[in-house]
Design an enzyme around this catalytic site. Structure first.
Site, PDB file in Angstrom:
ATOM      1  N   VAL A 240       0.535  -1.610   0.194  1.00 46.23           N
ATOM      2  CA  VAL A 240      -0.215   0.396  -0.069  1.00 46.23           C
ATOM      3  C   VAL A 240       0.570   1.171   0.164  1.00 46.23           C
ATOM      4  O   VAL A 240       2.169   1.085   0.573  1.00 46.23           O
ATOM      5  CB  VAL A 240      -0.332  -0.127   0.870  1.00 46.23           C
ATOM      6  CG1 VAL A 240      -1.661   1.879   1.222  1.00 46.23           C
ATOM      7  CG2 VAL A 240      -1.765  -1.479   0.976  1.00 46.23           C
TER       8      VAL A 240
ATOM      9  N   GLY B 116      -8.109   5.684  -1.669  1.00 39.60           N
ATOM     10  CA  GLY B 116      -6.698   5.734  -2.667  1.00 39.60           C
ATOM     11  C   GLY B 116      -6.519   4.447  -2.756  1.00 39.60           C
ATOM     12  O   GLY B 116      -5.647   4.208  -2.833  1.00 39.60           O
TER      13      GLY B 116
ATOM     14  N   HIS C   2      -3.321  -3.826  -1.112  1.00 40.64           N
ATOM     15  CA  HIS C   2      -3.636  -4.485   0.320  1.00 40.64           C
ATOM     16  C   HIS C   2      -3.720  -6.124   0.545  1.00 40.64           C
ATOM     17  O   HIS C   2      -3.403  -6.309  -0.270  1.00 40.64           O
ATOM     18  CB  HIS C   2      -5.204  -4.153  -0.003  1.00 40.64           C
ATOM     19  CG  HIS C   2      -5.836  -3.912   2.255  1.00 40.64           C
ATOM     20  ND1 HIS C   2      -5.763  -5.725   2.049  1.00 40.64           N
ATOM     21  CD2 HIS C   2      -6.832  -2.958   2.713  1.00 40.64           C
ATOM     22  CE1 HIS C   2      -6.579  -4.685   3.345  1.00 40.64           C
ATOM     23  NE2 HIS C   2      -7.299  -4.100   3.697  1.00 40.64           N
TER      24      HIS C   2
ATOM     25  N   ALA D  44       6.428   8.285 -10.090  1.00 38.76           N
ATOM     26  CA  ALA D  44       5.930   8.343 -10.239  1.00 38.76           C
ATOM     27  C   ALA D  44       5.479   9.404 -10.500  1.00 38.76           C
ATOM     28  O   ALA D  44       4.065   9.833 -11.243  1.00 38.76           O
ATOM     29  CB  ALA D  44       4.660   7.365  -9.633  1.00 38.76           C
TER      30      ALA D  44
END
Length: 680
Positions: free
Chosen positions: A100, A123, A166, A285
Site C-alpha cells: 500500500v 486511495g 492491500h 511516478a
C-alpha cells in the site's frame, strides 16, 4: 438463437422413458406368454427385440453425440496449440504489485495520463483494473531510452493489470498473477521491502512469474533534480554527488533485502545477467522519470525470454474480472482476454450465483487506448476483439454473473452442456475450498476474488463465518443470517463488501434484528463489525455482571476483625483468584454456610473494586436479604477459609462474557471450586 442453444440438450430425455416402458412391456408379455399361442409369442418377441434395439440405438447416440462434441473441443485445442508461432505474438499481460502507498496506481496514472487513484475508495485499489497500452504509446515513451530508438517491436502492446496492494488481497493478487506474463513490483526506495512486498515476491516466486522492480519515489532523494525526457541512467549520473551517494546506499540496502529473500538483484544498467538477476529500475511516478526505461525493459523481456509464452493461440482464454451495471447498457462484465478471440453474437458460458449462465454477446466494448476499463469513458464498440485485451461485454442475464472465473465460448449448440459442466466444476472447486464454521457471520462480496480476500482477512482476525455468497444482499441472505439469532446473536450479521443491499432485505433485517454492515474497504467493514461486537459484549457484560461470580479463596486475618456481624468487617488475605464487589461468600468447612455478599473492599485505606492473589484487604460482608445475619466466632472462625459461592449459571456467565477478565490460575481455582460444590 440463444433459446435454441438452451433447448438443444433436453432432447436426450425421451429415450430414457422408452427404456423403462419397454422393460415393463417385456415383463408383462412374458408373464402372458403361457396363455397365448406359440406363433403369436414368437412374432411379439421379434417386435420387442426390434423396439429394444431401436431404443438402445438412441441412448448411445446421445452419448456418442456428447463424446463427439468433446472430441471436437479437444481437437480444436490441439490444433490451436500447433498453430502457435514466434512470429505471431499477443500483447503481454503485465501485473503491478506492491505494498500500500508504494505508488502502484500513480505509476499507471503517469503512463496513461489519467487520475484513477483519486477515484479509489480511500486511495486503495479495491478490484483489478485493466489498461490497454498500444505499441505507439510505448514507442513514444521509450524513444529517449539508450539503444531503443531502432528497436523492432513484435508485440502489439501491453495489457497492464493494476492489482490491489492491500495485504488482505493476497488471493485476488494470486488470481491476477495467474493471468500475468510479467510483473512490475513497485518498491518505495525510501522504505525498502515492506511486509506486503515480501508477500508479493513469494507469490511471484511460487507462480514462477518473472518480474522487474520499479524502484519508485527517487524524486524524494535528498536534493533530487528532475530531468525529463532523458534515460534514467543519465539522470542519476547528472545528480549532485551527495544525491548519487544516497541513491547508491538505498539501492544497495534493497539489494541486500532481496538477497535475504533468496534473490539476486541489481540496478538494471549494472545487471550482469537479466536471467539470473532481478532488474531494479529507478522511477518516479510523480515526475515520470524512469518510466520509459521500465517499459523498455518489459518489452525487451517480452520479445526475448518470454516470447514463447506470448505466442498467440486461437484457443480462448478469458477471465471475468468484474460484474458492473451501467446506465443504458444494463449489467456488463469486464474481462481479460488473454488468448483467442471474442466476437459479437458468440454464445458465452460464465459462472453465476444460480449455476452457469448461457448468453450471447450483444456488444464488445473497449475503452479508448490508455484509458482504464473501470473508468467511465466513451467506449468504442467492436465486432471482434483479439487477445490480449481488456474488454467489456454487454449481454442478457448477466445480473447473477460471478467475477473471478473463466469465460467459455460454445461454437456449436452441442458444446454448451460440456462448457457448463466445466464452469460449474471450476466454481465448486473454488468455493469448495472455503471452510465454513457452525457459528459465524454471513459474508457477501461482489466477486470471487473479493470474497476470498475478505474471508482471508476474517480468518487472520479470528472472526468465524458460517455462510458465504457472491452478489447483492437479498431477503434469502437475511433469513440465512437470522439463524444465528438462536445460537449466538453477535454473529446474526451480514458483512457486505462492495455489494448493494436490496431495500426489502434491509427492512427484513431491521424487523428480525439482523445487522448488515456495508463498506467498500475491507478495513472499514472489519472496524464496523468489531465495534458492534464490542458494544454487544459490553451490553451482555452489564446484563450478566450480577450473575457472573469470579472465583476467590480468602484467608481470615484474626487481628483485623473490626465487626463480627451485620455487617461483618474483617481483614483477609486473597489466597487465590479475585475478590470483587458483589461476590457472594460462604464457608465450605461449616456446611457451606452463606455469609452474604461483599459490598466494599479497601486496600491501604482506599476503596477498590477488586483484589487479587497476595493482597491483604479489608472487606465488608452484608447478610443475604431475608436470612438471619451470620456472626464471626459463632458461625465461622479465623481458621476457616472463605470462598466465592459459584453455581453452574455463574460459571457459564464467566465463560461467555468475562473469559478475558480471568487468568489461567483463576480458571484453575474455578475448577477446584466446581469440584468442591459438586457442580456438574
Amino acid at each position: 438463437k440463444s433459446d435454441d442453444v438452451l433447448k438443444t440438450p433436453k432432447k436426450v430425455e425421451e429415450p430414457v422413458k422408452k427404456i423403462s416402458t419397454s422393460a415393463e412391456v417385456e415383463k408383462k408379455e412374458s408373464s402372458e406368454s403361457d396363455t397365448e399361442s406359440e406363433s403369436e409369442s414368437e412374432s411379439e418377441s421379434e417386435d420387442e427385440s426390434e423396439e429394444d434395439s431401436e431404443v438402445e440405438d438412441k441412448v448411445p447416440d446421445a452419448a456418442r453425440k456428447k463424446e463427439r462434441a468433446r472430441e471436437r473441443i479437444q481437437n480444436r485445442r490441439l490444433e490451436a496449440e500447433k498453430k502457435k508461432s514466434l512470429d505471431n505474438l499477443r500483447a503481454a499481460v503485465v501485473c503491478v504489485l506492491g505494498h500500500v502507498d508504494t505508488g502502484k496506481t500513480k505509476i499507471l496514472d503517469k503512463l496513461r495520463r489519467t487520475n484513477v487513484q483519486d477515484g479509489e475508495a480511500g486511495g486503495i485499489t479495491q478490484q483489478i483494473g485493466a489498461t490497454n497500452v498500444p505499441i505507439e504509446a510505448i514507442q513514444e515513451s521509450t524513444k529517449h531510452v539508450k539503444g531503443f530508438a531502432d528497436m523492432k517491436f513484435k508485440i502489439p502492446g501491453l495489457l497492464i493489470i493494476d492489482t490491489p496492494g492491500h495485504e488482505s488481497f493476497s488471493n485476488l493478487r494470486s488470481r491476477g498473477s495467474s493471468l500475468c506474463d510479467i510483473a512490475i513490483l513497485v518498491v518505495d526506495i525510501m522504505h525498502g521491502l515492506e511486509p506486503q512486498t515480501i508477500e508479493s515476491i513469494n507469490l511471484l516466486k511460487a507462480k514462477k512469474c518473472p518480474f522487474v522492480v520499479a524502484l519508485n519515489k527517487i524524486d524524494r532523494l535528498y536534493d533530487w533534480q528532475t530531468m525529463n525526457r532523458k534515460d534514467v541512467q543519465d539522470i542519476v549520473k547528472n545528480q549532485e554527488s551527495n544525491t548519487q551517494r544516497e541513491f547508491e546506499r538505498r539501492s544497495k540496502d534493497i539489494i541486500v533485502q532481496f538477497a535475504e529473500q533468496g534473490l539476486n538483484a541489481a540496478v538494471y544498467y549494472e545487471n550482469p545477467d537479466p536471467r539470473e538477476y532481478v532488474s531494479l529500475v529507478p522511477t518516479s511516478a510523480i515526475t515520470g522519470e524512469g518510466m520509459g526505461n521500465l517499459l523498455a525493459l518489459i518489452v525487451d523481456a517480452c520479445q526475448g525470454p518470454l516470447a514463447k509464452r506470448l505466442m498467440y493461440s486461437e484457443e480462448l482464454q478469458a477471465t471475468v474480472l468484474e460484474v458492473k451495471a451501467l446506465p443504458g447498457l444494463g449489467t456488463t462484465i469486464d474481462c481479460i482476454l488473454v488468448n483467442g478471440m471474442l466476437r459479437e453474437g458468440d454464445t458465452v458460458i460464465i459462472a453465476g450465483t444460480d449455476g452457469p449462465i448461457v448468453t450471447q454477446i450483444r456488444s464488445l466494448l473497449m475503452p479508448q487506448p490508455l484509458k482504464e476499463l473501470r473508468v467511465k469513458n466513451a467506449y468504442i464498440e467492436h465486432r471482434e476483439v483479439k487477445a490480449a485485451q481488456g474488454v467489456k461485454i454487454a449481454a442478457k442475464d448477466l445480473e447473477k454473473a460471478i467475477a473471478g472465473l473463466n469465460l467459455q465460448v460454445a461454437q456449436k449448440p452441442d458444446e454448451v452442456d460440456i462448457m457448463k459442466e466445466e464452469i460449474a466444476k471450476e466454481l465448486s472447486s473454488a468455493l469448495g475450498n472455503i471452510r465454513l464454521a457452525e457459528r459465524g457471520v454471513y459474508v457477501q462480496a461482489s466477486t470471487l476474488g473479493a470474497l476470498e480476500a475478505l474471508l482471508d482477512f476474517l480468518k487472520s482476525s479470528k472472526i468465524p463465518y458460517s455462510g458465504i455468497r457472491i452478489g447483492p444482499v437479498v431477503k434469502k441472505d437475511v433469513m440465512k443470517a437470522s439463524i444465528m439469532l438462536e445460537h449466538d446473536s453477535q454473529y446474526a450479521t451480514i458483512l457486505a463488501f462492495d455489494v448493494k443491499i436490496e431495500r426489502d432485505a434491509q427492512e427484513l433485517a431491521d424487523s428480525l434484528g439482523v445487522k448488515i454492515f456495508q463498506a467498500d474497504i475491507i478495513y472499514h467493514l472489519f472496524d464496523k463489525f468489531t465495534n458492534y461486537r464490542e458494544e454487544l459484549k459490553q451490553r451482555k457484560r452489564d446484563e450478566n455482571k450480577h450473575i457472573a461470580v469470579f472465583p476467590c479463596k480468602l484467608k481470615i486475618l484474626p487481628q483485623y476483625v473490626f465487626n463480627s456481624r451485620d455487617p461483618i468487617v474483617i481483614g483477609v488475605m486473597v489466597e487465590a483468584g479475585i475478590v470483587k464487589e458483589g461476590t457472594p461468600l460462604c464457608v465450605p468447612s461449616k456446611d457451606f454456610v452463606d455469609l452474604g455478599m461483599v459490598t466494599s473492599i479497601e486496600y491501604n485505606h482506599k476503596p477498590v473494586e477488586s483484589a487479587r492473589k497476595g493482597q491483604e484487604v479489608c472487606i465488608k460482608i452484608e447478610p443475604v436479604p431475608g436470612e438471619a445475619p451470620k456472626m464471626f466466632g459463632r458461625h465461622f472462625e479465623a481458621k476457616d477459609f472463605l470462598v466465592s459461592k459459584i453455581s453452574r449459571q455463574s460459571i457459564d456467565a464467566c465463560k461467555d462474557y468475562f473469559r478475558d477478565d480471568l487468568l489461567k490460575t483463576d480458571w484453575q481455582l474455578m475448577v477446584e471450586l466446581k469440584k468442591l460444590f459438586q457442580i456438574l
